[in-house]
Design a protein around this motif. Structure first.
Motif, PDB file in Angstrom:
ATOM      1  N   ARG A  61       6.308  -0.099  -1.638  1.00 42.43           N
ATOM      2  CA  ARG A  61       5.418  -0.105  -0.478  1.00 42.43           C
ATOM      3  C   ARG A  61       4.742   1.259  -0.323  1.00 42.43           C
ATOM      4  O   ARG A  61       3.534   1.342  -0.078  1.00 42.43           O
ATOM      5  CB  ARG A  61       6.200  -0.466   0.792  1.00 42.43           C
ATOM      6  CG  ARG A  61       5.373  -0.415   2.072  1.00 42.43           C
ATOM      7  CD  ARG A  61       6.157  -0.964   3.248  1.00 42.43           C
ATOM      8  NE  ARG A  61       6.375  -2.389   3.087  1.00 42.43           N
ATOM      9  CZ  ARG A  61       5.493  -3.331   3.395  1.00 42.43           C
ATOM     10  NH1 ARG A  61       4.311  -2.980   3.884  1.00 42.43           N
ATOM     11  NH2 ARG A  61       5.774  -4.596   3.229  1.00 42.43           N
ATOM     12  N   ARG A  62       5.510   2.326  -0.489  1.00 38.92           N
ATOM     13  CA  ARG A  62       4.944   3.671  -0.363  1.00 38.92           C
ATOM     14  C   ARG A  62       3.873   3.915  -1.419  1.00 38.92           C
ATOM     15  O   ARG A  62       2.822   4.499  -1.133  1.00 38.92           O
ATOM     16  CB  ARG A  62       6.058   4.718  -0.474  1.00 38.92           C
ATOM     17  CG  ARG A  62       5.586   6.148  -0.181  1.00 38.92           C
ATOM     18  CD  ARG A  62       6.728   7.139  -0.168  1.00 38.92           C
ATOM     19  NE  ARG A  62       7.322   7.264  -1.485  1.00 38.92           N
ATOM     20  CZ  ARG A  62       8.571   6.923  -1.794  1.00 38.92           C
ATOM     21  NH1 ARG A  62       9.367   6.414  -0.872  1.00 38.92           N
ATOM     22  NH2 ARG A  62       9.033   7.070  -3.013  1.00 38.92           N
ATOM     23  N   HIS A  63       4.108   3.442  -2.657  1.00 32.31           N
ATOM     24  CA  HIS A  63       3.104   3.626  -3.708  1.00 32.31           C
ATOM     25  C   HIS A  63       1.788   2.940  -3.337  1.00 32.31           C
ATOM     26  O   HIS A  63       0.711   3.530  -3.489  1.00 32.31           O
ATOM     27  CB  HIS A  63       3.613   3.061  -5.039  1.00 32.31           C
ATOM     28  CG  HIS A  63       4.805   3.767  -5.582  1.00 32.31           C
ATOM     29  ND1 HIS A  63       5.646   3.190  -6.502  1.00 32.31           N
ATOM     30  CD2 HIS A  63       5.312   5.006  -5.359  1.00 32.31           C
ATOM     31  CE1 HIS A  63       6.604   4.031  -6.805  1.00 32.31           C
ATOM     32  NE2 HIS A  63       6.426   5.144  -6.125  1.00 32.31           N
ATOM     33  N   LEU A  64       1.862   1.712  -2.859  1.00 28.27           N
ATOM     34  CA  LEU A  64       0.643   0.987  -2.503  1.00 28.27           C
ATOM     35  C   LEU A  64      -0.040   1.601  -1.283  1.00 28.27           C
ATOM     36  O   LEU A  64      -1.271   1.691  -1.235  1.00 28.27           O
ATOM     37  CB  LEU A  64       0.943  -0.489  -2.261  1.00 28.27           C
ATOM     38  CG  LEU A  64       1.311  -1.307  -3.503  1.00 28.27           C
ATOM     39  CD1 LEU A  64       1.653  -2.746  -3.111  1.00 28.27           C
ATOM     40  CD2 LEU A  64       0.185  -1.294  -4.532  1.00 28.27           C
ATOM     41  N   GLU A  65       0.739   2.038  -0.307  1.00 25.50           N
ATOM     42  CA  GLU A  65       0.140   2.687   0.863  1.00 25.50           C
ATOM     43  C   GLU A  65      -0.531   4.000   0.461  1.00 25.50           C
ATOM     44  O   GLU A  65      -1.627   4.320   0.947  1.00 25.50           O
ATOM     45  CB  GLU A  65       1.211   2.928   1.924  1.00 25.50           C
ATOM     46  CG  GLU A  65       1.688   1.648   2.587  1.00 25.50           C
ATOM     47  CD  GLU A  65       2.886   1.842   3.503  1.00 25.50           C
ATOM     48  OE1 GLU A  65       3.172   0.914   4.285  1.00 25.50           O
ATOM     49  OE2 GLU A  65       3.547   2.903   3.439  1.00 25.50           O
TER      50      GLU A  65
END
Length: 200
Positions: A61-65
């Motif tokens: 999730r952090r990578h996509l955000e």
């Protein structure tokens, strides 16, 4: 990998459209016309950014955000001082024409070159976003207008045509444990790009 947990809603339709285009040898626009139940071509018909896929790990999730922030804010506003939030200092970037570069400074130089001749260059759309472990794959629509002289690579300039462009692109990123990319693969059709700005 459970593909259904990654591809949901509009993302699944866009993925089906892309697969249809690739297998039939057509463009996304042609595939959308042939199969009207699928997603439209995002470069010609704006589509909403879908929610992030379900069942992501915290890191995924952090990578996509981080990638959304990279394109929608950092890239679109040419805020190169923030590029280190998503890119490692020694990042290797693979470009659509097959060459690659090493290092964030060279990548900033190359990205900045896009804004010399199209200062309104931007990415505000990510129709498809996938993450699995250290990998992300994100599609986007890059847009701009050829309003200033474009360096031709031989010491001269191509005069602006005033033409707008909107091209589908994809980025595959390989992320490290610090939450930034060590390697990035950029994909778009340079022929379509040049045709749209009136130099092909």
């Amino acid at each position: 990998m459970d593909r259904r947990s990654i591809l949901t809603g509009g993302a699944a339709a866009f993925g089906a459209l892309a697969i249809t285009a690739v297998t039939s040898g057509s463009s996304l626009a042609e595939a959308a016309e042939s199969y009207p139940g699928l997603y439209p071509d995002p470069a010609t018909t704006p589509v909403p950014n879908p929610p992030l896929p379900k069942n992501l790990t915290r890191a995924e999730r952090r990578h996509l955000e981080t990638f959304d922030e990279l394109d929608f804010e950092v890239f679109s506003h040419a805020d190169w001082a923030r590029l280190g939030e998503s890119h490692a200092q020694n990042i290797r970037v693979h470009w659509p024409d097959g060459h690659h570069t090493d290092g964030i400074d060279k990548h900033i130089e190359d990205l900045s070159a896009l804004f010399v001749w199209a200062p309104d260059t931007r990415i505000h759309s990510h129709p498809l976003r996938i993450a699995k472990n250290e990998l992300t794959a994100v599609t986007g629509v890059m847009q701009g207008t050829f309003t200033r002289p474009k360096p031709d690579g031989n010491g001269g300039f191509i005069q602006p045509t005033g033409k707008k462009y909107a091209i589908n692109m994809a980025t595959v990123g390989i992320w490290n444990r610090r939450g930034i990319m060590d390697e990035e693969f950029l994909f778009w059709d340079n022929q379509t790009f040049n045709q749209q700005i009136g130099i092909a």
